[in-house]
Motif scaffolding. Structure first.
Motif, PDB file in Angstrom:
ATOM      1  N   PRO A   1      50.593  43.827  45.956  1.00 22.63           N
ATOM      2  CA  PRO A   1      50.199  44.837  44.968  1.00 22.63           C
ATOM      3  C   PRO A   1      51.147  44.751  43.762  1.00 22.63           C
ATOM      4  O   PRO A   1      52.321  44.398  43.915  1.00 22.63           O
ATOM      5  CB  PRO A   1      50.366  46.158  45.713  1.00 22.63           C
ATOM      6  CG  PRO A   1      50.224  45.784  47.159  1.00 22.63           C
ATOM      7  CD  PRO A   1      50.826  44.406  47.272  1.00 22.63           C
ATOM      8  N   PHE A   2      50.636  45.067  42.588  1.00 24.06           N
ATOM      9  CA  PHE A   2      51.377  44.873  41.343  1.00 24.06           C
ATOM     10  C   PHE A   2      52.777  45.492  41.372  1.00 24.06           C
ATOM     11  O   PHE A   2      53.755  44.830  41.011  1.00 24.06           O
ATOM     12  CB  PHE A   2      50.565  45.426  40.167  1.00 24.06           C
ATOM     13  CG  PHE A   2      51.277  45.317  38.846  1.00 24.06           C
ATOM     14  CD1 PHE A   2      51.554  44.078  38.299  1.00 24.06           C
ATOM     15  CD2 PHE A   2      51.678  46.460  38.175  1.00 24.06           C
ATOM     16  CE1 PHE A   2      52.222  43.973  37.080  1.00 24.06           C
ATOM     17  CE2 PHE A   2      52.331  46.362  36.955  1.00 24.06           C
ATOM     18  CZ  PHE A   2      52.607  45.118  36.413  1.00 24.06           C
TER      19      PHE A   2
ATOM     20  N   ARG B   1      42.764  45.835  39.343  1.00 20.34           N
ATOM     21  CA  ARG B   1      43.741  44.856  39.842  1.00 20.34           C
ATOM     22  C   ARG B   1      44.839  45.557  40.640  1.00 20.34           C
ATOM     23  O   ARG B   1      45.240  45.105  41.705  1.00 20.34           O
ATOM     24  CB  ARG B   1      44.334  44.055  38.678  1.00 20.34           C
ATOM     25  CG  ARG B   1      45.461  43.134  39.075  1.00 20.34           C
ATOM     26  CD  ARG B   1      45.002  42.041  40.026  1.00 20.34           C
ATOM     27  NE  ARG B   1      46.137  41.298  40.508  1.00 20.34           N
ATOM     28  CZ  ARG B   1      46.353  40.956  41.773  1.00 20.34           C
ATOM     29  NH1 ARG B   1      45.473  41.277  42.683  1.00 20.34           N
ATOM     30  NH2 ARG B   1      47.417  40.297  42.126  1.00 20.34           N
ATOM     31  N   SER B   2      45.326  46.674  40.128  1.00 16.88           N
ATOM     32  CA  SER B   2      46.428  47.395  40.781  1.00 16.88           C
ATOM     33  C   SER B   2      46.051  47.918  42.159  1.00 16.88           C
ATOM     34  O   SER B   2      46.886  48.010  43.039  1.00 16.88           O
ATOM     35  CB  SER B   2      46.892  48.565  39.909  1.00 16.88           C
ATOM     36  OG  SER B   2      47.433  48.091  38.711  1.00 16.88           O
ATOM     37  N   THR B   3      44.787  48.261  42.328  1.00 16.85           N
ATOM     38  CA  THR B   3      44.341  48.810  43.609  1.00 16.85           C
ATOM     39  C   THR B   3      43.775  47.737  44.538  1.00 16.85           C
ATOM     40  O   THR B   3      43.295  48.053  45.624  1.00 16.85           O
ATOM     41  CB  THR B   3      43.279  49.902  43.386  1.00 16.85           C
ATOM     42  OG1 THR B   3      42.179  49.328  42.673  1.00 16.85           O
ATOM     43  CG2 THR B   3      43.853  51.086  42.623  1.00 16.85           C
ATOM     44  N   GLY B   4      43.823  46.478  44.099  1.00 16.80           N
ATOM     45  CA  GLY B   4      43.375  45.387  44.957  1.00 16.80           C
ATOM     46  C   GLY B   4      41.871  45.180  44.968  1.00 16.80           C
ATOM     47  O   GLY B   4      41.353  44.415  45.777  1.00 16.80           O
ATOM     48  N   LYS B   5      41.155  45.844  44.057  1.00 15.96           N
ATOM     49  CA  LYS B   5      39.698  45.673  44.016  1.00 15.96           C
ATOM     50  C   LYS B   5      39.303  44.341  43.397  1.00 15.96           C
ATOM     51  O   LYS B   5      38.193  43.863  43.616  1.00 15.96           O
ATOM     52  CB  LYS B   5      39.051  46.833  43.255  1.00 15.96           C
ATOM     53  CG  LYS B   5      39.163  48.145  43.987  1.00 15.96           C
ATOM     54  CD  LYS B   5      38.539  49.277  43.218  1.00 15.96           C
ATOM     55  CE  LYS B   5      38.726  50.581  43.995  1.00 15.96           C
ATOM     56  NZ  LYS B   5      38.319  51.736  43.220  1.00 15.96           N
TER      57      LYS B   5
ATOM     58  N   THR C   1      49.445  37.846  45.943  1.00 16.85           N
ATOM     59  CA  THR C   1      48.549  38.848  46.511  1.00 16.85           C
ATOM     60  C   THR C   1      49.230  40.196  46.701  1.00 16.85           C
ATOM     61  O   THR C   1      48.579  41.180  47.036  1.00 16.85           O
ATOM     62  CB  THR C   1      47.991  38.375  47.867  1.00 16.85           C
ATOM     63  OG1 THR C   1      49.085  38.127  48.754  1.00 16.85           O
ATOM     64  CG2 THR C   1      47.152  37.118  47.700  1.00 16.85           C
TER      65      THR C   1
ATOM     66  N   ASP D   1      54.671  46.320  43.889  1.00 16.67           N
ATOM     67  CA  ASP D   1      55.520  45.606  44.851  1.00 16.67           C
ATOM     68  C   ASP D   1      55.990  44.286  44.254  1.00 16.67           C
ATOM     69  O   ASP D   1      57.141  43.882  44.439  1.00 16.67           O
ATOM     70  CB  ASP D   1      54.775  45.357  46.163  1.00 16.67           C
ATOM     71  CG  ASP D   1      54.496  46.649  46.921  1.00 16.67           C
ATOM     72  OD1 ASP D   1      55.205  47.659  46.696  1.00 16.67           O
ATOM     73  OD2 ASP D   1      53.559  46.654  47.737  1.00 16.67           O
TER      74      ASP D   1
ATOM     75  N   SER E   1      40.924  40.268  42.475  1.00 16.62           N
ATOM     76  CA  SER E   1      42.006  39.304  42.698  1.00 16.62           C
ATOM     77  C   SER E   1      42.699  39.014  41.368  1.00 16.62           C
ATOM     78  O   SER E   1      42.194  39.374  40.294  1.00 16.62           O
ATOM     79  CB  SER E   1      41.443  38.011  43.281  1.00 16.62           C
ATOM     80  OG  SER E   1      40.679  37.330  42.289  1.00 16.62           O
TER      81      SER E   1
END
Length: 127
Positions: free
Chosen positions: A86-87, A17-21, A84, A89, A23
């Motif tokens: 990143p965590f 999740r943290s790397t956007g892999k 959407t 941010d 949703s």
């Protein structure tokens, strides 16, 4: 939680999740599948507590953000609407808006964001 849930397994889900892999919706689905029904995030540190029926796992702190002295509802709502991000941010935006913690309740499909003076924002999660 399912038997023998390991911190490594949870960390793998969090990392995806943290790397956007994955949703946010996929993240919640993965957590639910391993028996986690809610989690609490400390915005200042990024530390999380993931809870299931019989278990609880705590992550290590990730950041050291300063929470704003004032609660800015509009700024918080803007960040919430932009899930959407990143965590880290997202956490920074929440800290800047004066949010100290938030809890996500997966089965109820809701999140509750809290400010330092008791301010609250409840969000219905759209899956």
């Amino acid at each position: 939680m399912k038997d023998k849930l390991s911190k490594n397994e949870l960390n793998e889900i969090i990392e995806r999740r943290s790397t956007g892999k994955t949703s946010f919706v996929e993240f919640l689905d993965e957590l639910s599948k391993i028996g986690i029904d809610q989690y609490l995030i400390n915005v200042a540190t990024g530390q999380a507590i993931y809870k299931g029926e019989d278990s609880e796992l705590k992550t290590e702190p990730q950041v050291d953000f300063v929470i704003a002295d004032h609660f800015n509802r509009d700024q918080a709502l803007e960040a919430i609407a932009n899930i959407t991000l990143p965590f880290l941010d997202f956490l920074r935006e929440m800290a800047n808006a004066g949010i100290t913690t938030y809890t996500v309740k997966i089965p109820e499909k809701k999140a509750l964001y809290l400010g330092m003076n008791g301010e609250q924002i409840e969000e219905r999660i759209q899956l």
